[in-house]
Design an enzyme around this catalytic site. Structure first.
Site, PDB file in Angstrom:
ATOM      1  N   LYS A 286      -7.163 -13.359   3.250  1.00 28.46           N
ATOM      2  CA  LYS A 286      -5.704 -13.249   3.342  1.00 28.46           C
ATOM      3  C   LYS A 286      -5.260 -11.817   3.040  1.00 28.46           C
ATOM      4  O   LYS A 286      -6.043 -11.028   2.484  1.00 28.46           O
ATOM      5  CB  LYS A 286      -5.077 -14.218   2.338  1.00 28.46           C
ATOM      6  CG  LYS A 286      -5.488 -13.923   0.901  1.00 28.46           C
ATOM      7  CD  LYS A 286      -5.225 -15.100  -0.022  1.00 28.46           C
ATOM      8  CE  LYS A 286      -5.644 -14.741  -1.442  1.00 28.46           C
ATOM      9  NZ  LYS A 286      -5.623 -15.882  -2.346  1.00 28.46           N
TER      10      LYS A 286
ATOM     11  N   TYR B 184       9.547  16.268  -7.087  1.00 35.37           N
ATOM     12  CA  TYR B 184      10.888  15.793  -7.432  1.00 35.37           C
ATOM     13  C   TYR B 184      11.140  15.897  -8.935  1.00 35.37           C
ATOM     14  O   TYR B 184      10.281  15.530  -9.740  1.00 35.37           O
ATOM     15  CB  TYR B 184      11.072  14.338  -7.003  1.00 35.37           C
ATOM     16  CG  TYR B 184      11.359  14.170  -5.531  1.00 35.37           C
ATOM     17  CD1 TYR B 184      12.471  14.778  -4.937  1.00 35.37           C
ATOM     18  CD2 TYR B 184      10.533  13.392  -4.730  1.00 35.37           C
ATOM     19  CE1 TYR B 184      12.734  14.615  -3.588  1.00 35.37           C
ATOM     20  CE2 TYR B 184      10.803  13.218  -3.383  1.00 35.37           C
ATOM     21  CZ  TYR B 184      11.901  13.834  -2.814  1.00 35.37           C
ATOM     22  OH  TYR B 184      12.162  13.667  -1.489  1.00 35.37           O
TER      23      TYR B 184
HETATM   24  C1  LIG Z   1      -6.791 -15.880  -3.086  1.00 38.69           C
HETATM   25  C2  LIG Z   1      -7.484 -17.170  -3.257  1.00 38.69           C
HETATM   26  C3  LIG Z   1      -8.857 -17.213  -3.531  1.00 38.69           C
HETATM   27  C4  LIG Z   1      -9.674 -15.998  -3.858  1.00 38.69           C
HETATM   28  O1  LIG Z   1      -9.482 -15.609  -5.202  1.00 38.69           O
HETATM   29  P1  LIG Z   1     -10.201 -14.338  -5.861  1.00 38.69           P
HETATM   30  O2  LIG Z   1      -9.744 -14.369  -7.257  1.00 38.69           O
HETATM   31  O3  LIG Z   1      -9.701 -13.149  -5.121  1.00 38.69           O
HETATM   32  O4  LIG Z   1     -11.667 -14.504  -5.697  1.00 38.69           O
HETATM   33  C5  LIG Z   1      -9.457 -18.455  -3.542  1.00 38.69           C
HETATM   34  N1  LIG Z   1      -8.744 -19.592  -3.320  1.00 38.69           N
HETATM   35  C6  LIG Z   1      -7.426 -19.579  -3.082  1.00 38.69           C
HETATM   36  C7  LIG Z   1      -6.714 -20.850  -2.860  1.00 38.69           C
HETATM   37  C8  LIG Z   1      -6.742 -18.375  -3.054  1.00 38.69           C
HETATM   38  O5  LIG Z   1      -5.427 -18.372  -2.850  1.00 38.69           O
END
Ligand SMILES: *Cc1c(COP(=O)(O)O)cnc(C)c1O
Length: 323
Positions: free
Chosen positions: A15, A225
């Site tokens: 994601k 700045y």
């Molecule tokens: C983002 C996410 C993960 C991965 O988590 P990490 O801590 O980055 O390994 C796994 N499961 C779900 C449902 C997530 O939203």
């Protein structure tokens, strides 16, 4: 991650553009390494990956958030995670088919509470992955075991093909947490969520930026700045094509941040602007305009010194960085 997951397979959370790494770069690498399950949040993220991996191997974590997404998932074969009774009804209404189910075992985000698992709507679903998500897998707290027990309970209540609980840090909690599939994200991209991963995780993101101009400034002149840095003596400074619009946030201003050149750290001078930042070239007399500097992106250390989490450091990298 797969080896550390024991008998379970490791999927991948990809994601948010694979945590900023670039999903279209990361996903083929993960696929070629044997990964067969990919998790994104939204349909447009999944659409971006079709052609790289089979649609069936992609799952939408936010689920069928409206009828359009439900229909689209049915048409393309992308999997949805059902997060509520409303989503279950919507999915069945759209025609149903294999889906995943998120059970909330104590994080109180998306997911069905155990009490709703007996609902007839859930009985009508064809569930591949029965999953839950840990709130504190990066800490040794009793909530982990409580969530694990509730997830085991859910596994006994709901027919499913595969079960899944652990994120990156959860993989380190041991076999009880593995089920059939783990879902690491952070650790795939160089994050170190627990000390047990130290030395086993390589840095993945090495953002770089070019020096656009080298300037000589007089004692008493201000930099950036609000002139928050005043040169105490004549200095040679580099103007770097990097700013907060790229994810190099203002928390790195005023010497807190540094850019690396041939292993040397060049401190940030003054404020980080949107598109530019100045660095002190005292340690780099031989540096020339056009040379490239590396951001100090060893994540555990960078998180400590910036106050940002390792997740934030990755996901805020802007799209002006070529991947
Ligand atoms: C983002 C996410 C993960 C991965 O988590 P990490 O801590 O980055 O390994 C796994 N499961 C779900 C449902 C997530 O939203």
């Amino acid at each position: 991650m797969d080896a550390m997951s024991g008998a379970a397979s490791a999927g991948a959370a990809v994601k948010a553009d694979a945590y900023g790494i670039g999903a279209r770069v990361a996903v083929p690498v993960l696929r070629d390494a044997g990964c067969r399950d990919f998790f994104v949040t939204y349909a447009h993220e999944a659409a971006d990956l079709i052609g790289l991996v089979p649609p069936r191997s992609i799952s939408l974590l936010h689920g069928p958030i409206n009828d359009g997404v439900a229909r689209w998932a049915r048409e393309t074969g992308v999997r949805v995670v059902i997060n509520s009774l409303e989503q279950a009804a919507r999915w069945l209404e759209a025609g149903g088919g294999t889906c995943d189910l998120m059970v909330d075992t104590g994080i109180n985000r998306l997911g069905l509470p155990l009490a709703q698992l007996g609902d007839p709507l859930i009985g009508r679903l064809e569930i591949d992955i029965l999953m839950s998500h840990l709130a504190s897998a990066d800490e040794d707290v009793s909530l982990n075991a409580r969530q694990c027990a509730r997830w085991q309970e859910a596994r006994n209540l709901v027919p499913h093909r595969r079960s899944s609980l652990a994120n990156s840090a959860g993989i380190a909690l041991g076999q009880d947490y593995h089920g059939d599939l783990t879902r690491p994200g952070l650790a795939l991209y160089g994050g170190v969520p627990r000390s047990i991963f130290e030395g086993r995780i390589a840095q993945v993101a090495r953002p770089m930026a070019a020096v656009m101009q080298v300037r000589d400034i007089e004692a008493g002149e201000g930099v950036g700045y609000n002139a928050t840095f005043i040169a105490p003596s004549p200095m040679r400074v580099g103007v770097v094509a990097l700013g907060y619009a790229d994810g190099f946030l203002r928390c790195w201003s005023g010497g807190k941040g540094g850019l690396l050149w041939k292993g040397r750290r060049l401190p940030v001078l003054g404020r980080v602007s949107m598109d530019m930042v100045d660095v002190d070239l005292a340690g780099a007399q031989d540096l020339r305009e056009g040379d490239w500097l590396e951001l100090d992106y060893s994540l555990p250390e960078a998180a400590l010194s910036s106050g940002l989490s390792q997740y934030e450091l990755l996901t805020l990298l802007g799209d002006r960085f070529a991947r």
